[in-house]
Design a protein around this motif. Structure first.
Motif, PDB file in Angstrom:
ATOM      1  N   ALA A 283      21.358  42.404  23.520  1.00  0.00           N
ATOM      2  CA  ALA A 283      22.632  43.105  23.660  1.00  0.00           C
ATOM      3  C   ALA A 283      23.480  42.469  24.751  1.00  0.00           C
ATOM      4  O   ALA A 283      24.696  42.299  24.605  1.00  0.00           O
ATOM      5  CB  ALA A 283      22.390  44.583  23.968  1.00  0.00           C
ATOM      6  N   SER A 284      22.837  42.104  25.850  1.00  0.00           N
ATOM      7  CA  SER A 284      23.562  41.497  26.962  1.00  0.00           C
ATOM      8  C   SER A 284      24.082  40.113  26.596  1.00  0.00           C
ATOM      9  O   SER A 284      25.227  39.767  26.898  1.00  0.00           O
ATOM     10  CB  SER A 284      22.645  41.406  28.191  1.00  0.00           C
ATOM     11  OG  SER A 284      22.170  42.676  28.560  1.00  0.00           O
ATOM     12  N   ALA A 285      23.244  39.298  25.943  1.00  0.00           N
ATOM     13  CA  ALA A 285      23.661  37.949  25.577  1.00  0.00           C
ATOM     14  C   ALA A 285      24.829  37.979  24.604  1.00  0.00           C
ATOM     15  O   ALA A 285      25.786  37.194  24.725  1.00  0.00           O
ATOM     16  CB  ALA A 285      22.480  37.178  24.979  1.00  0.00           C
ATOM     17  N   PHE A 286      24.797  38.876  23.614  1.00  0.00           N
ATOM     18  CA  PHE A 286      25.924  39.018  22.682  1.00  0.00           C
ATOM     19  C   PHE A 286      27.202  39.364  23.440  1.00  0.00           C
ATOM     20  O   PHE A 286      28.276  38.814  23.170  1.00  0.00           O
ATOM     21  CB  PHE A 286      25.615  40.114  21.656  1.00  0.00           C
ATOM     22  CG  PHE A 286      25.014  39.617  20.385  1.00  0.00           C
ATOM     23  CD1 PHE A 286      23.803  38.940  20.404  1.00  0.00           C
ATOM     24  CD2 PHE A 286      25.638  39.824  19.171  1.00  0.00           C
ATOM     25  CE1 PHE A 286      23.229  38.480  19.228  1.00  0.00           C
ATOM     26  CE2 PHE A 286      25.080  39.363  18.002  1.00  0.00           C
ATOM     27  CZ  PHE A 286      23.862  38.696  18.033  1.00  0.00           C
ATOM     28  N   LEU A 412      22.366  46.145  29.138  1.00  0.00           N
ATOM     29  CA  LEU A 412      23.787  45.851  29.217  1.00  0.00           C
ATOM     30  C   LEU A 412      24.393  46.410  30.496  1.00  0.00           C
ATOM     31  O   LEU A 412      25.232  45.757  31.143  1.00  0.00           O
ATOM     32  CB  LEU A 412      24.508  46.418  27.987  1.00  0.00           C
ATOM     33  CG  LEU A 412      25.943  45.979  27.759  1.00  0.00           C
ATOM     34  CD1 LEU A 412      26.065  44.456  27.756  1.00  0.00           C
ATOM     35  CD2 LEU A 412      26.473  46.551  26.458  1.00  0.00           C
ATOM     36  N   ALA A 413      23.960  47.606  30.888  1.00  0.00           N
ATOM     37  CA  ALA A 413      24.483  48.187  32.128  1.00  0.00           C
ATOM     38  C   ALA A 413      24.006  47.406  33.348  1.00  0.00           C
ATOM     39  O   ALA A 413      24.797  47.067  34.236  1.00  0.00           O
ATOM     40  CB  ALA A 413      24.056  49.652  32.232  1.00  0.00           C
ATOM     41  N   ALA A 419      26.466  40.716  36.642  1.00  0.00           N
ATOM     42  CA  ALA A 419      27.492  39.713  36.333  1.00  0.00           C
ATOM     43  C   ALA A 419      28.810  40.060  37.010  1.00  0.00           C
ATOM     44  O   ALA A 419      29.526  39.176  37.517  1.00  0.00           O
ATOM     45  CB  ALA A 419      27.685  39.619  34.822  1.00  0.00           C
ATOM     46  N   HIS A 420      29.140  41.351  37.043  1.00  0.00           N
ATOM     47  CA  HIS A 420      30.378  41.782  37.688  1.00  0.00           C
ATOM     48  C   HIS A 420      30.351  41.467  39.182  1.00  0.00           C
ATOM     49  O   HIS A 420      31.350  41.018  39.761  1.00  0.00           O
ATOM     50  CB  HIS A 420      30.593  43.274  37.465  1.00  0.00           C
ATOM     51  CG  HIS A 420      31.814  43.821  38.139  1.00  0.00           C
ATOM     52  ND1 HIS A 420      33.098  43.542  37.713  1.00  0.00           N
ATOM     53  CD2 HIS A 420      31.953  44.631  39.228  1.00  0.00           C
ATOM     54  CE1 HIS A 420      33.973  44.147  38.498  1.00  0.00           C
ATOM     55  NE2 HIS A 420      33.297  44.822  39.418  1.00  0.00           N
ATOM     56  N   HIS A 421      29.219  41.707  39.830  1.00  0.00           N
ATOM     57  CA  HIS A 421      29.103  41.396  41.255  1.00  0.00           C
ATOM     58  C   HIS A 421      29.221  39.898  41.502  1.00  0.00           C
ATOM     59  O   HIS A 421      29.812  39.473  42.498  1.00  0.00           O
ATOM     60  CB  HIS A 421      27.772  41.917  41.798  1.00  0.00           C
ATOM     61  CG  HIS A 421      27.740  43.409  41.927  1.00  0.00           C
ATOM     62  ND1 HIS A 421      26.575  44.120  42.097  1.00  0.00           N
ATOM     63  CD2 HIS A 421      28.734  44.339  41.895  1.00  0.00           C
ATOM     64  CE1 HIS A 421      26.846  45.414  42.189  1.00  0.00           C
ATOM     65  NE2 HIS A 421      28.145  45.567  42.052  1.00  0.00           N
ATOM     66  N   GLY A 439      24.314  36.464  33.904  1.00  0.00           N
ATOM     67  CA  GLY A 439      23.824  37.422  32.922  1.00  0.00           C
ATOM     68  C   GLY A 439      22.939  36.770  31.877  1.00  0.00           C
ATOM     69  O   GLY A 439      21.904  37.322  31.471  1.00  0.00           O
ATOM     70  N   LEU A 440      23.312  35.572  31.429  1.00  0.00           N
ATOM     71  CA  LEU A 440      22.518  34.861  30.432  1.00  0.00           C
ATOM     72  C   LEU A 440      21.200  34.358  31.015  1.00  0.00           C
ATOM     73  O   LEU A 440      20.173  34.336  30.328  1.00  0.00           O
ATOM     74  CB  LEU A 440      23.334  33.703  29.859  1.00  0.00           C
ATOM     75  CG  LEU A 440      24.520  34.149  28.987  1.00  0.00           C
ATOM     76  CD1 LEU A 440      25.521  33.009  28.807  1.00  0.00           C
ATOM     77  CD2 LEU A 440      24.022  34.644  27.635  1.00  0.00           C
ATOM     78  N   THR A 441      21.216  33.976  32.280  1.00  0.00           N
ATOM     79  CA  THR A 441      19.970  33.580  32.952  1.00  0.00           C
ATOM     80  C   THR A 441      18.998  34.749  33.019  1.00  0.00           C
ATOM     81  O   THR A 441      17.791  34.605  32.750  1.00  0.00           O
ATOM     82  CB  THR A 441      20.261  33.060  34.370  1.00  0.00           C
ATOM     83  OG1 THR A 441      21.141  31.933  34.293  1.00  0.00           O
ATOM     84  CG2 THR A 441      18.980  32.653  35.077  1.00  0.00           C
TER      85      THR A 441
END
Length: 477
Positions: A283-286, A412-413, A419-421, A439-441
């Motif tokens: 979900a995160s990678a998408f 995702l959260a 990623a936002h930070h 995030g992808l890492t």
């Protein structure tokens, strides 16, 4: 004697495949169209997220109840009711005139999906109990499952740009109608479901409320931080409700929602832990790749969707490989192999750059990661349901879907926050790229952890003996 449930296995597989494609499609089909939806209905920035969260909330919160309902009231009945609700909600959502109407329609879709997904998966496990036919059936299921998620981005982009955002809702109607017609004809009612006692109403209320609050608390971290009193209170209440649910299941004299002894099956426990982590990573990678293509590489919605096509094709290819390898290798081996291949693809994804391009930064890792995912999905379902008594396959299927959905929300959260930070306050292509790369890492790290967890799954699992089956179920005609 041939069971009624296996009377028309080909058409049963077709109905289940369409159902799973449709459910997976709806997890991603609206993503690319969100800006158009916001403009068309007047959503605010915070309210718009509920177009996604309303579906995830009801889907994730009601999956255990949906799985138990399919065991108690019959696979076909729950499947047909879910299809009617899902199709009707999609139809009405396409005509929404204000934000609340669309969010309500998405919530109703989630309720329908919570009935559909475990009933369809339990039906598949029941129709194809063993052998090469089971390997092929779960290969088809895994291909349609992942292809629905990947093609959802493409279909959503094309429909939004060329037909209007309302068609991301209407597109489900013909699929639901087709699945309903096929299931009505091809799926037999089967033997009467066993009802060994009064239903555990209190356990159902506690599990549903606890899981719903858990998903709610996680998805609200976009508005409230993980350490805010709102988030901490919500998650604490969710944990208390789930702890109470476990206690009720241990002590109830009614028919439990989830028999806790099911977790003594190492295959079930390992498969659900694997599903939790892969759901979080995928979900995160998408999410990160869609944003990278649109916000960093500045591609339009239709082209962004088209760029996900190699991913969908790679999943199909991986599923075909899984079928061929599944005749010789145990599901555990395929899960380890698929998890590591997917992790390698996500690690490659993390090398994206702000001045990159689709051919150099996206295409190669898409193919690697998608083939790895295709290798995982069929064996994962097989591991989660093999060794489970027929009267509990709906519950086991609900558990698997629930772990994936909860994992997707949590991942995702959590990864979105990280990623936002990393991005910081200045959203330039360079800073956005840095956040998405992180995030992808982290997604790759989750897949490595999942591969390690797969080591706990037995090489082979035993199915219940015929004697046990006769004790649990009435005779088939």
């Amino acid at each position: 004697m041939t069971t009624r449930s296996a009377a028309r296995p080909g058409l049963t597989l077709a109905a289940v495949a369409v159902v799973q494609f449709m459910v997976s499609l709806d997890l991603s089909v609206v993503n690319v169209g969100l800006p158009e939806i916001a403009a068309g209905l007047g959503f605010g920035a915070v309210g718009l997220t509920w177009v996604i969260h309303a579906y995830a909330l009801t889907f994730g919160g009601l999956l255990l109840l949906g799985g138990k309902a399919s065991d108690r009231y019959g696979r076909k009945r729950v499947l047909l009711l879910g299809l009617v609700l899902f199709g009707l909600a999609s139809f009405l959502g396409g005509f929404a005139q204000e934000p609340g109407q669309l969010v309500a329609a998405r919530a109703a879709q989630g309720i329908g999906a919570a009935a559909l997904a475990p009933a369809a998966l339990a039906l598949l496990a029941e129709t194809f109990p063993a052998g090469k036919a089971r390997v092929r059936a779960f290969g088809v299921w895994s291909a349609t499952n992942a292809a629905g998620g990947a093609l959802g981005v493409l279909i959503g982009g094309l429909l939004t740009e060329y037909a209007g955002w309302r068609w991301v809702m209407f597109v489900n109607v013909p699929m639901a109608a087709f699945a309903l017609a096929v299931a009505w004809r091809a799926v037999p009612a089967g033997p009467p479901p066993t009802r060994s006692g009064r239903p555990d109403v209190l356990g159902g209320v506690l599990a549903t409320a606890g899981m719903t609050l858990l998903v709610f608390g996680v998805v609200r971290t976009e508005q409230y931080s993980w350490t805010s009193p709102v988030t901490l209170t919500t998650l604490a209440v969710a944990a208390a409700l789930l702890a109470a649910f476990v206690q009720v299941e241990r002590t109830t004299d009614r028919e439990p929602l989830v028999r806790l002894g099911l977790f003594a099956n190492r295959s079930v426990t390992g498969a659900n832990a694997f599903s939790l982590l892969t759901g979080a990573a995928m979900a995160s990678a998408f999410y990160f790749m869609s944003l990278y293509l649109q916000r960093v590489l500045e591609t339009g919605p239709a082209l962004t969707g088209l760029m996900f096509l190699p991913f969908a094709l790679g999943v199909v290819a991986g599923s075909v490989f899984a079928v061929k390898l599944g005749y010789r290798l145990a599901p555990r081996t395929l899960l380890i192999l698929g998890g590591l291949v997917t992790a390698a693809g996500f690690a490659w994804f993390s090398l994206i750059s702000s001045d990159g391009a689709f051919a150099t930064d996206v295409l190669g890792p898409s193919i690697v990661a998608s083939v790895g995912i295709g290798l995982c999905l069929g064996p994962l379902v097989s591991a989660a349901t093999t060794g489970v008594a027929p009267h509990e396959t709906g519950t086991a299927s609900g558990l698997l879907n629930s772990s994936r959905q909860i994992g997707a929300s949590l991942g995702l959260a959590a990864l979105g926050t990280a990623a936002h930070h990393r991005t910081g306050q200045t959203a330039t292509p360079e800073t956005l790229n840095n956040g998405y790369a992180l995030g992808l890492t982290l997604s790759a790290a989750l897949l490595i952890a999942a591969a390690l967890i797969a080591l706990t799954i037995p090489r082979r699992t035993n199915t219940p003996s015929p004697a046990e089956d006769r004790d649990l179920l009435p005779a088939h005609d």
